[in-house]
Scaffold this active site. Structure first.
Site, short mmCIF file in Angstrom:
data_model
loop_
_atom_site.label_atom_id
_atom_site.label_comp_id
_atom_site.label_asym_id
_atom_site.label_seq_id
_atom_site.Cartn_x
_atom_site.Cartn_y
_atom_site.Cartn_z
N SER A 38 7.47 -3.59 -2.42
CA SER A 38 6.52 -2.59 -3.10
C SER A 38 7.35 -1.81 -3.99
CB SER A 38 5.82 -1.64 -2.07
OG SER A 38 5.17 -0.64 -2.69
N CYS A 42 6.11 -0.59 -13.21
CA CYS A 42 5.84 0.00 -14.49
C CYS A 42 7.02 0.94 -14.89
CB CYS A 42 4.38 0.82 -14.33
SG CYS A 42 2.96 -0.06 -14.22
#
Length: 556
Positions: A38, A42
């Site tokens: 994870s 972006c």
């Protein structure tokens, strides 16, 4: 119940966490072939550019944190290599040892994401060519910059990631060029709204090579259809495609593009197998048509819905409208819903307005204007899409417009929205309200519009009156050929100069004073049209249309 999730990041990780919150007894396994389960994909360009300084800040969750908080078994460097739907097992390869094993499941969630497209051109495998998808990609680029000290960079592709990379490479001290096959950057913008972006990014020192494709990469040179550019570093950012070979191999239905076909509950055509994230086909929220819109926010929501379905709580994904925002140095670019190209492709009869409004009360320091474009359905008046280019406050307004679209608002509803106002934050007539006011005037017939692309076709034979109501100071900076200048504040005293039997086409700087002029003229019996967006938009677009396609960087 045992759920196996193939792939982490936005879709897979959110599905796992949601499923644990719904079912404390479920066995949950995440299989991730990479090192990181994870991470903030972006945020990757901003680590390269130096805005994010700590590598660990890119990692949102680790196998250890998932285990501690959610009791989820996260297996990094474990690649799912085959799905066996009949046996309800997954064949997994341990990338550390090279061995394989079988993992059974009651429910399976696929979250493989999308992979960067690598064009089939000479030199694409050069050691100075990089793509950006994950943390290892980011570290390779950063290490190359730190060790090889490249002076120049070329970004191939002018989408969101390409433009963000160009900014961050510039911030890292490189001389940057962007090559884009289309006539403008950022495909979700229309050309007229992209024109301001082009002018701004060039002022920041980044060169644009638009309507120009790459034919080869050789000898630290990017060879274009028209010209060439020297480069020490090259970023390929020409788009992504769904990574769905594993799904296809086991009989999961995919569309022509390769995206996994799912229903509203994120279920595939095979029992107990779900798919989420950038690998799936979504429904365009505005048109209802199938679409490929890879975004992190929708991926998170899809993961949540898949978990809800598995836990027996129902729920359905309503579609993606493509809300996105881009930071470009100090500029902000944001879009949601349809642009003109997508509205035309969907066969929708639409109308549009342009406004140019201050981010907050102009008398309070720091106000900056933003250019706002909205589209609506001519029949239903439903708001279809919006684009904003500006500086402070752009994201706030776009979020309001995105919310309005999600709840099916008419464009005229924007006029009645009660939004927060204080001089440091906004205006009593917010830019969103102003878009609604203008649309309301157009729809009610109080104003008739013409557009920048109509100007060239206006007759110059005296059959119409072309009127510029800007001040003399403004017109000294340039005028549209054939337009008569009568400043707005002296218009009433000069009506005798304008024949009443001819239509009048009026413009000012932004469209506001020319609207007032049109109301004066209409009240005096004239047939009047207002230039939407005004001289400012017209000049911006025309200047971009006359820029040469290629400027040799060796001769700058």
């Amino acid at each position: 119940m045992k759920t196996v999730i193939i792939g982490g990041v936005a879709g897979g990780a959110s599905a796992a966490a949601r499923l644990r919150r719904l079912d404390e007894t479920a066995e949950i396994i995440i299989l991730e072939r990479g090192e990181f389960v994870s991470f903030a994909n972006c945020g990757l360009p901003y680590y390269i550019g130096g805005a994010i300084t700590k590598r660990e800040n890119l990692t949102l969750q680790t196998p250890e944190s998932f285990r501690a908080r959610f009791r989820i078994d996260v297996r990094v460097l474990n690649e799912a290599v085959q799905i066996n739907p009949e046996a309800k097992t997954v064949t997994v390869k341990d990338l550390r040892t090279g061995g394989t094993y079988e993992e059974s499941y009651d429910s399976l969630i696929l979250s493989p994401g999308a992979e960067p497209i690598k064009p089939n051109i000479e030199g694409a495998d050069s050691d100075i060519v990089f793509t950006l998808r994950n943390i290892p990609d980011t570290l390779k680029i950063k290490n190359y910059i730190d060790s090889a000290k490249p002076k120049s960079a070329v970004v191939i592709g002018g989408g969101y990631i390409g433009v963000e990379m160009a900014e961050n490479l510039c911030n890292a001290g490189l001389d940057v060029s962007i090559v884009e096959l289309a006539d403008h950057l950022i495909a979700s913008l229309d050309f007229d709204m992209a024109a301001d972006v082009h002018q701004y990014i060039k002022k920041k020192g980044i060169r644009l090579h638009l309507q120009n494709g790459v034919t080869a990469i050789r000898d630290r040179t990017v060879v274009l259809q028209n010209g060439e550019i020297p480069a020490d570093l090259i970023i390929l950012s020409v788009g992504v495609r769904p990574e769905t070979a594993l799904a296809r191999a086991c009989g999961i239905q995919v569309n022509a593009r390769g995206s996994i076909v799912v229903d509203g509950g994120m279920k595939t055509n095979l029992p107990d197998i779900y798919a989420v994230g950038d690998a799936v086909e979504v429904k365009d929220f505005v048109t209802g048509r199938p679409a490929f819109i890879p975004l992190a926010g929708p991926a998170n929501k899809q993961g949540r819905i898949a978990a809800d379905q598995i836990a027996g709580h129902g729920g359905a994904y309503a579609g993606t409208q493509g809300s996105a925002v881009l930071k470009l140095f100090d500029m902000t670019v944001a879009t949601t819903g349809l642009n003109e190209k997508s509205a035309q492709a969907a066969g929708i009869r639409y109308d549009k307005t342009y406004t140019y409004s201050a981010s907050h009360a102009s008398y309070y320091p720091g106000a900056a204007n933003m250019s706002v474009k909205v589209l609506w359905d001519q029949t239903t008046l439903r708001l279809l899409g919006a684009q904003i280019v500006g500086f402070d406050g752009v994201d706030k307004r776009m979020d309001v417009l995105a919310t309005a679209i999600r709840f099916g608002a008419k464009v005229t509803d924007l006029a009645s929205l009660e939004l927060c106002y204080a001089p440091p934050y906004g205006s009593a007539k917010d830019p969103v309200n102003m878009a609604g006011f203008v649309a309301e005037n157009v729809i009610s017939g109080k104003i008739k519009q013409f557009f920048w692309h109509d100007v060239e076709g206006l007759p110059r034979d005296g059959s119409v009156t072309l009127l510029d109501v800007r001040t003399k100071t403004e017109t000294a900076g340039g005028m549209i050929d054939g337009f008569l200048n009568i400043p707005l504040d002296s218009l009433r005293e000069n009506l005798g100069r304008l024949p009443k039997d001819k239509p009048v086409y009026v413009h000012c700087h932004s469209g506001l004073r020319s609207y007032i002029a049109c109301r004066i003229l209409t009240g005096n019996g004239y047939d009047c049209y207002n230039l939407a967006g005004g001289w400012r938009l017209y000049e911006s677009v025309i200047n971009e249309r006359t820029v040469p396609e290629y400027i040799c960087t060796k001769c700058k």
